[in-house]
Design an enzyme around this catalytic site. Structure first.
Site, PDB file in Angstrom:
ATOM      1  N   LYS A  66       0.927  -1.306  -0.012  1.00 13.70           N
ATOM      2  CA  LYS A  66      -0.017  -0.110   0.089  1.00 13.70           C
ATOM      3  C   LYS A  66       0.834   1.142  -0.215  1.00 13.70           C
ATOM      4  O   LYS A  66       1.950   1.133   0.254  1.00 13.70           O
ATOM      5  CB  LYS A  66      -0.847  -0.098   1.301  1.00 13.70           C
ATOM      6  CG  LYS A  66      -2.081  -1.103   1.235  1.00 13.70           C
ATOM      7  CD  LYS A  66      -2.635  -0.983   2.217  1.00 13.70           C
ATOM      8  CE  LYS A  66      -3.965  -2.074   2.478  1.00 13.70           C
ATOM      9  NZ  LYS A  66      -4.913  -1.969   3.604  1.00 13.70           N
TER      10      LYS A  66
ATOM     11  N   ARG B  28      -1.800 -14.179   4.623  1.00 13.62           N
ATOM     12  CA  ARG B  28      -2.664 -13.563   5.696  1.00 13.62           C
ATOM     13  C   ARG B  28      -1.858 -13.600   6.916  1.00 13.62           C
ATOM     14  O   ARG B  28      -1.752 -12.780   7.985  1.00 13.62           O
ATOM     15  CB  ARG B  28      -3.806 -14.042   5.979  1.00 13.62           C
ATOM     16  CG  ARG B  28      -5.025 -13.938   4.676  1.00 13.62           C
ATOM     17  CD  ARG B  28      -5.462 -12.436   4.711  1.00 13.62           C
ATOM     18  NE  ARG B  28      -5.999 -11.978   5.701  1.00 13.62           N
ATOM     19  CZ  ARG B  28      -6.838 -10.680   5.829  1.00 13.62           C
ATOM     20  NH1 ARG B  28      -7.080 -10.169   4.553  1.00 13.62           N
ATOM     21  NH2 ARG B  28      -7.154 -10.322   6.721  1.00 13.62           N
TER      22      ARG B  28
ATOM     23  N   THR C 233      -5.386  -6.775  11.077  1.00 10.34           N
ATOM     24  CA  THR C 233      -5.630  -5.477  10.258  1.00 10.34           C
ATOM     25  C   THR C 233      -5.067  -4.283  11.028  1.00 10.34           C
ATOM     26  O   THR C 233      -4.599  -3.479  10.314  1.00 10.34           O
ATOM     27  CB  THR C 233      -7.209  -5.371  10.181  1.00 10.34           C
ATOM     28  OG1 THR C 233      -7.670  -6.498   9.444  1.00 10.34           O
ATOM     29  CG2 THR C 233      -7.642  -4.113   9.463  1.00 10.34           C
TER      30      THR C 233
ATOM     31  N   ASN D 154      -1.844   0.171   6.998  1.00  7.56           N
ATOM     32  CA  ASN D 154      -1.388  -1.042   7.595  1.00  7.56           C
ATOM     33  C   ASN D 154      -0.550  -1.459   6.446  1.00  7.56           C
ATOM     34  O   ASN D 154      -0.468  -2.909   6.517  1.00  7.56           O
ATOM     35  CB  ASN D 154      -2.400  -1.897   8.100  1.00  7.56           C
ATOM     36  CG  ASN D 154      -3.621  -2.079   6.926  1.00  7.56           C
ATOM     37  OD1 ASN D 154      -3.306  -1.834   5.983  1.00  7.56           O
ATOM     38  ND2 ASN D 154      -4.624  -2.584   7.444  1.00  7.56           N
TER      39      ASN D 154
ATOM     40  N   HIS E  97      -2.233  -5.130   1.653  1.00  2.00           N
ATOM     41  CA  HIS E  97      -3.540  -6.074   1.465  1.00  2.00           C
ATOM     42  C   HIS E  97      -3.413  -7.426   1.047  1.00  2.00           C
ATOM     43  O   HIS E  97      -2.174  -7.843   0.522  1.00  2.00           O
ATOM     44  CB  HIS E  97      -4.272  -5.349   0.263  1.00  2.00           C
ATOM     45  CG  HIS E  97      -5.380  -6.208  -0.177  1.00  2.00           C
ATOM     46  ND1 HIS E  97      -6.629  -6.074   0.641  1.00  2.00           N
ATOM     47  CD2 HIS E  97      -5.572  -7.031  -1.133  1.00  2.00           C
ATOM     48  CE1 HIS E  97      -7.401  -6.861  -0.150  1.00  2.00           C
ATOM     49  NE2 HIS E  97      -6.846  -7.666  -1.119  1.00  2.00           N
TER      50      HIS E  97
END
Ligand code: UDP
Ligand code: MG
Length: 136
Positions: free
Chosen positions: A12, A88, A94, A115, A118
């Site tokens: 991100k 993940r 998150t 954060n 993604h």
């Protein structure tokens, strides 16, 4: 290999801005997730809105779309054994404050919105998200 999968990762804007791309990609490859394809792009707010439309009813949706389109990102196809859940697990929770030690978000995340990464949350969504960015 019992369950070879692909998943989509996005580095991100907050992480690209801090030049963390190589450090984050090293975490993937050291943990047996291969980088099958990747590109640095910047998307429009409309594209971000389409990508995140599952969240359209959430209070953070507008800010999230503004944020994801605010600067360059790197989109990555990861491949490996159980890649969706493996990614993940490497990402962490998150909210970086709640993320487990040594996860990407614990190491690099700034806040629940900024954060750093993604990751697709299911095999079905991984297929859709890969198609979204890598149309061929
Ligand atoms: N997000 C936010 N505020 C929240 C929850 C989520 O800004 O209270 C942002 C955050 O960037 C998150 C993204 O919306 O990564 C998508 O939320 P989701 O619940 O799908 O979290 P993720 O799958 O990224 O862990
Ligand atoms: Mg999600």
């Amino acid at each position: 290999m019992n369950n070879l999968e692909q998943t989509l990762s996005i580095i991100k804007p907050d992480a690209v801005e801090r030049n963390l791309n190589e450090k984050i990609k090293d975490i993937f490859t050291k943990n047996n997730l291969k980088i099958k394809d990747s590109k640095k792009i910047q998307i429009t707010k409309d594209e971000a809105a389409e990508f995140y439309k599952v969240h359209q009813s959430k209070p953070f949706y507008n800010d999230l779309c503004t944020y994801l389109s605010s600067g360059p990102i790197e989109v990555i196809i990861l491949e490996g054994e159980n890649a969706v859940i493996a990614n993940r697990n490497l990402m962490g929770a998150t909210d970086p404050k709640k993320a487990e030690d040594n996860t990407i978000r614990k190491l690099y995340g700034i806040s629940i919105d900024k954060n750093s990464v993604h990751g697709s949350d299911s095999n079905e969504n991984a297929k859709k998200e890969i198609k979204f960015f890598f149309k061929n």
